[in-house]
Scaffold this motif. Structure first.
Motif, PDB file in Angstrom:
ATOM      1  N   PHE A 133     -10.312 -54.522  55.405  1.00 19.40           N
ATOM      2  CA  PHE A 133     -11.485 -53.993  56.185  1.00 19.40           C
ATOM      3  C   PHE A 133     -11.057 -52.927  57.164  1.00 19.40           C
ATOM      4  O   PHE A 133     -11.753 -51.828  57.156  1.00 19.40           O
ATOM      5  CB  PHE A 133     -12.375 -55.170  56.892  1.00 19.40           C
ATOM      6  CG  PHE A 133     -13.752 -54.638  57.566  1.00 19.40           C
ATOM      7  CD1 PHE A 133     -14.870 -54.870  57.163  1.00 19.40           C
ATOM      8  CD2 PHE A 133     -13.469 -54.178  59.051  1.00 19.40           C
ATOM      9  CE1 PHE A 133     -15.866 -54.329  57.950  1.00 19.40           C
ATOM     10  CE2 PHE A 133     -14.610 -53.759  59.742  1.00 19.40           C
ATOM     11  CZ  PHE A 133     -15.773 -54.127  59.141  1.00 19.40           C
ATOM     12  N   ALA A 134     -10.271 -53.268  57.911  1.00 21.24           N
ATOM     13  CA  ALA A 134      -9.730 -52.273  59.134  1.00 21.24           C
ATOM     14  C   ALA A 134      -9.206 -50.984  58.159  1.00 21.24           C
ATOM     15  O   ALA A 134      -9.467 -49.881  58.835  1.00 21.24           O
ATOM     16  CB  ALA A 134      -8.547 -52.737  59.952  1.00 21.24           C
ATOM     17  N   GLU A 135      -8.414 -51.019  57.253  1.00 19.86           N
ATOM     18  CA  GLU A 135      -7.743 -50.075  56.424  1.00 19.86           C
ATOM     19  C   GLU A 135      -8.970 -48.999  55.981  1.00 19.86           C
ATOM     20  O   GLU A 135      -8.793 -47.709  55.770  1.00 19.86           O
ATOM     21  CB  GLU A 135      -6.913 -50.381  55.533  1.00 19.86           C
ATOM     22  CG  GLU A 135      -5.559 -50.956  55.946  1.00 19.86           C
ATOM     23  CD  GLU A 135      -4.469 -51.423  54.833  1.00 19.86           C
ATOM     24  OE1 GLU A 135      -4.798 -51.124  53.566  1.00 19.86           O
ATOM     25  OE2 GLU A 135      -3.575 -51.969  55.234  1.00 19.86           O
ATOM     26  N   LYS A 136     -10.008 -49.652  55.460  1.00 22.14           N
ATOM     27  CA  LYS A 136     -11.056 -48.891  55.120  1.00 22.14           C
ATOM     28  C   LYS A 136     -11.895 -48.291  55.849  1.00 22.14           C
ATOM     29  O   LYS A 136     -12.396 -47.129  55.630  1.00 22.14           O
ATOM     30  CB  LYS A 136     -12.227 -50.060  53.939  1.00 22.14           C
ATOM     31  CG  LYS A 136     -13.285 -49.325  53.385  1.00 22.14           C
ATOM     32  CD  LYS A 136     -14.047 -50.158  52.660  1.00 22.14           C
ATOM     33  CE  LYS A 136     -15.465 -49.616  51.776  1.00 22.14           C
ATOM     34  NZ  LYS A 136     -15.901 -50.579  51.343  1.00 22.14           N
ATOM     35  N   TYR A 137     -12.279 -48.896  57.101  1.00 20.82           N
ATOM     36  CA  TYR A 137     -13.227 -48.286  57.947  1.00 20.82           C
ATOM     37  C   TYR A 137     -12.719 -47.884  59.090  1.00 20.82           C
ATOM     38  O   TYR A 137     -13.499 -46.898  59.575  1.00 20.82           O
ATOM     39  CB  TYR A 137     -14.292 -49.577  58.490  1.00 20.82           C
ATOM     40  CG  TYR A 137     -15.484 -49.977  57.567  1.00 20.82           C
ATOM     41  CD1 TYR A 137     -16.248 -49.071  57.109  1.00 20.82           C
ATOM     42  CD2 TYR A 137     -15.071 -50.928  56.582  1.00 20.82           C
ATOM     43  CE1 TYR A 137     -17.138 -49.557  56.189  1.00 20.82           C
ATOM     44  CE2 TYR A 137     -15.998 -51.492  55.529  1.00 20.82           C
ATOM     45  CZ  TYR A 137     -16.998 -50.677  55.469  1.00 20.82           C
ATOM     46  OH  TYR A 137     -17.902 -50.998  54.402  1.00 20.82           O
ATOM     47  N   LEU A 138     -11.389 -47.787  59.755  1.00 11.17           N
ATOM     48  CA  LEU A 138     -11.201 -46.999  60.852  1.00 11.17           C
ATOM     49  C   LEU A 138     -10.956 -45.693  60.627  1.00 11.17           C
ATOM     50  O   LEU A 138     -11.587 -44.846  61.414  1.00 11.17           O
ATOM     51  CB  LEU A 138      -9.824 -47.823  61.285  1.00 11.17           C
ATOM     52  CG  LEU A 138      -9.639 -49.056  62.051  1.00 11.17           C
ATOM     53  CD1 LEU A 138      -8.363 -49.237  62.506  1.00 11.17           C
ATOM     54  CD2 LEU A 138     -10.693 -48.815  63.226  1.00 11.17           C
ATOM     55  N   PRO A 139     -10.586 -45.304  59.407  1.00 11.46           N
ATOM     56  CA  PRO A 139     -10.532 -43.867  58.968  1.00 11.46           C
ATOM     57  C   PRO A 139     -12.006 -43.109  59.187  1.00 11.46           C
ATOM     58  O   PRO A 139     -12.110 -42.013  59.474  1.00 11.46           O
ATOM     59  CB  PRO A 139      -9.790 -43.737  57.634  1.00 11.46           C
ATOM     60  CG  PRO A 139      -9.025 -44.821  57.559  1.00 11.46           C
ATOM     61  CD  PRO A 139      -9.758 -45.940  58.290  1.00 11.46           C
ATOM     62  N   SER A 140     -12.812 -43.942  58.568  1.00 12.00           N
ATOM     63  CA  SER A 140     -14.304 -43.635  58.814  1.00 12.00           C
ATOM     64  C   SER A 140     -14.876 -43.231  60.290  1.00 12.00           C
ATOM     65  O   SER A 140     -15.760 -42.529  60.451  1.00 12.00           O
ATOM     66  CB  SER A 140     -15.219 -44.489  58.095  1.00 12.00           C
ATOM     67  OG  SER A 140     -15.438 -45.766  58.931  1.00 12.00           O
ATOM     68  N   LEU A 141     -13.986 -43.620  61.101  1.00 13.73           N
ATOM     69  CA  LEU A 141     -14.460 -43.307  62.548  1.00 13.73           C
ATOM     70  C   LEU A 141     -13.615 -42.121  63.055  1.00 13.73           C
ATOM     71  O   LEU A 141     -13.742 -41.932  64.383  1.00 13.73           O
ATOM     72  CB  LEU A 141     -14.385 -44.671  63.291  1.00 13.73           C
ATOM     73  CG  LEU A 141     -15.310 -45.884  62.996  1.00 13.73           C
ATOM     74  CD1 LEU A 141     -15.375 -46.894  63.777  1.00 13.73           C
ATOM     75  CD2 LEU A 141     -16.933 -45.352  62.918  1.00 13.73           C
ATOM     76  N   GLY A 142     -12.631 -41.772  62.486  1.00 12.33           N
ATOM     77  CA  GLY A 142     -11.625 -40.977  62.713  1.00 12.33           C
ATOM     78  C   GLY A 142     -10.506 -41.536  63.382  1.00 12.33           C
ATOM     79  O   GLY A 142      -9.609 -40.579  64.031  1.00 12.33           O
ATOM     80  N   TYR A 143     -10.048 -42.492  62.835  1.00  9.18           N
ATOM     81  CA  TYR A 143      -8.983 -43.316  63.695  1.00  9.18           C
ATOM     82  C   TYR A 143      -7.664 -43.629  62.418  1.00  9.18           C
ATOM     83  O   TYR A 143      -8.305 -43.646  61.222  1.00  9.18           O
ATOM     84  CB  TYR A 143      -9.396 -44.742  64.220  1.00  9.18           C
ATOM     85  CG  TYR A 143     -10.127 -44.519  65.489  1.00  9.18           C
ATOM     86  CD1 TYR A 143     -10.052 -43.206  66.302  1.00  9.18           C
ATOM     87  CD2 TYR A 143     -11.179 -45.413  65.803  1.00  9.18           C
ATOM     88  CE1 TYR A 143     -10.868 -43.392  67.615  1.00  9.18           C
ATOM     89  CE2 TYR A 143     -12.213 -45.199  66.485  1.00  9.18           C
ATOM     90  CZ  TYR A 143     -11.903 -43.965  67.552  1.00  9.18           C
ATOM     91  OH  TYR A 143     -13.018 -44.202  68.381  1.00  9.18           O
ATOM     92  N   ALA A 144      -6.595 -43.543  63.005  1.00  9.28           N
ATOM     93  CA  ALA A 144      -5.569 -43.784  62.051  1.00  9.28           C
ATOM     94  C   ALA A 144      -5.711 -45.158  61.201  1.00  9.28           C
ATOM     95  O   ALA A 144      -5.975 -46.133  61.963  1.00  9.28           O
ATOM     96  CB  ALA A 144      -4.146 -43.482  62.606  1.00  9.28           C
ATOM     97  N   LYS A 145      -5.088 -45.207  59.969  1.00 14.41           N
ATOM     98  CA  LYS A 145      -4.968 -46.579  59.406  1.00 14.41           C
ATOM     99  C   LYS A 145      -3.582 -46.950  59.805  1.00 14.41           C
ATOM    100  O   LYS A 145      -2.505 -46.380  59.897  1.00 14.41           O
ATOM    101  CB  LYS A 145      -4.893 -46.168  57.956  1.00 14.41           C
ATOM    102  CG  LYS A 145      -4.754 -47.445  56.912  1.00 14.41           C
ATOM    103  CD  LYS A 145      -4.346 -47.318  55.486  1.00 14.41           C
ATOM    104  CE  LYS A 145      -5.611 -46.402  54.908  1.00 14.41           C
ATOM    105  NZ  LYS A 145      -5.484 -46.261  53.560  1.00 14.41           N
ATOM    106  N   ARG A 146      -3.638 -48.299  60.079  1.00 16.29           N
ATOM    107  CA  ARG A 146      -2.345 -49.167  60.765  1.00 16.29           C
ATOM    108  C   ARG A 146      -1.770 -49.646  59.617  1.00 16.29           C
ATOM    109  O   ARG A 146      -2.318 -50.196  58.572  1.00 16.29           O
ATOM    110  CB  ARG A 146      -2.857 -50.096  61.729  1.00 16.29           C
ATOM    111  CG  ARG A 146      -2.843 -49.669  63.069  1.00 16.29           C
ATOM    112  CD  ARG A 146      -3.841 -48.447  63.551  1.00 16.29           C
ATOM    113  NE  ARG A 146      -3.666 -48.167  64.831  1.00 16.29           N
ATOM    114  CZ  ARG A 146      -4.481 -47.178  65.525  1.00 16.29           C
ATOM    115  NH1 ARG A 146      -5.600 -46.524  64.695  1.00 16.29           N
ATOM    116  NH2 ARG A 146      -4.394 -46.813  66.731  1.00 16.29           N
TER     117      ARG A 146
END
Length: 401
Positions: free
Chosen positions: A68-81
């Motif tokens: 979930f984090a890998e999918k949605y953080l980039p949609s907010l402009g944040y880096a994938k961890r």
């Protein structure tokens, strides 16, 4: 403020389906879920950005939240961890290892006396390899690092034995070739060898300061106000245990474990209880059939090799080798369902179910002993029924488990 705004931003792009799917293994699943459960995966995902971490580490039960984090953080402009996972392993208390349950885990900075104390209290029933946190440390920590494990024993008990395959050690423990006391002692020695260099490195002033900031001493925390729940000492007394006389009405070998019996035991309830006991090597089947035993009835039911056990047959155990085990004997003439209590603790209602995290039974069991005249005792107070004392046949001075 920014975090809260990002929660709103995230909720505008995440579907209910994705939120529910992400929390499937860590949020209780019900027909009508609370909104908090649906928000939870998003909160954990945003933590990665607001804690400024490079990676998140967790058990495999977290994998859907990580996806979930890998999918949605980039949609907010944040880096994938980066996401790292390890197997779900049992803790020392027998249930899932948890960072919030101190006695279920060994910390990297635990002192030697802490390691000894935790392992001494650890769940490690003879012959039981299910939910055994001591074996889990060997399998997931010691073997991967050392490729072998040495069971330390005195020469009179067979001397040290080196295992190069975990499966061989598990088999010997299941067959009770390896004693829990020797296993715990050997794990303590091996873990301390690994932890000593870490303890030494963290002895510097800078790292001590960092550790104290990260893990404040709870004894220095502001005390709870008088009368609040946190200020009340836990009342660990024998009357909290639901111990009853039971009658064994059937005994069969466990279909998947040679060292275990599956018994049906009448404890005065409408239906007999199913109980799994590691007594195959100690008590012949015909000696268990139709005999009276002493059963602890309010442990949380636990699966042992696929069969749910609804109680524990209390037994006297020898302190030396060869290991001897004898089920405790209620007084002659006792009936199934009669209560067994400790002298001086006749009143008081037992807990409906002992919570594993509270370790009530384990704390009381530490003082269970068999007297020199073979009477079961807690702190030199006799186990009794209305007909008299609970005893064993011959293991004077032994422990009770």
């Amino acid at each position: 403020r920014e975090y809260t705004l990002d929660v709103y931003r995230l909720s505008s792009v995440v579907t209910q389906h994705d939120a529910k799917k992400a929390g499937a293994e860590v949020v209780k699943q019900v027909e009508h879920p609370l909104l908090s459960g649906l928000l939870y995966p998003g909160l954990q995902a945003l933590d990665e950005e607001y804690l400024k971490v490079d990676a998140q580490f967790g058990g495999v039960d977290q994998r859907k939240i990580f996806t979930f984090a890998e999918k949605y953080l980039p949609s907010l402009g944040y880096a994938k961890r980066i996401h790292l996972m390890n197997p779900m392993v049992p803790g020392l208390t027998g249930s899932k290892m948890s960072s919030s349950e101190e006695d279920s885990k060994i910390d990297l900075l635990d002192r030697k006396e802490d390691v000894k104390k935790k392992l001494k209290k650890a769940f490690c029933e003879p012959g039981n390899v299910e939910n055994n946190g001591v074996l889990s440390f060997i399998k997931h920590v010691l073997f991967p690092l050392k490729s072998e494990f040495v069971v330390l024993r005195e020469e009179k008990w067979g001397g040290n034995k080196t295992y190069t395959a975990y499966e061989d050690l598990e088999k010997d423990f299941a067959e009770q070739v390896v004693h829990p006391g020797d296993l715990k002692n050997s794990v303590e020695v091996a873990l301390n060898k690994l932890l000593d260099p870490i303890r030494e490195k963290f002895n510097s002033p800078e790292l001590k300061q960092l550790t104290n900031a990260a893990y404040p001493n709870p004894s220095k925390a502001k005390p709870a106000e008088k009368g609040t729940k946190n200020s009340e000492p836990e009342n660990v007394v024998p009357s909290r245990l639901d111990i009853r006389v039971g009658k064994v009405i059937s005994v069969e070998k466990h279909p998947d474990a040679d060292s275990l019996y599956v018994e049906k035991i009448d404890v005065g309830e409408p239906e007999p209880r199913t109980v799994v006991s590691g007594l195959v090597q100690f008590v012949p089947k015909e000696q268990l059939q139709d005999r009276l035993v002493v059963l602890l009835c309010n442990l949380k039911p636990q699966k042992m090799r696929g069969v749910e056990s609804q109680g524990m047959v209390l037994c006297a155990c020898s302190l030396g080798e060869p290991r001897q085990v004898e089920p405790l004997d209620p007084p002659a003439g006792s009936c199934a369902g009669e209560r067994v209590y400790v002298e001086g603790y006749e009143s008081g209602e037992p807990d409906d179910e002992l919570k594993p995290k509270k370790k009530v039974f384990e704390k009381l069991q530490a003082d269970f002993r068999v007297s020199e005249d073979c009477v079961a005792q807690w702190k030199e107070r006799n186990f009794l029924t209305k007909l008299g004392r609970v005893s064993c046949k011959s293991l004077k001075g032994g422990s009770i488990s």
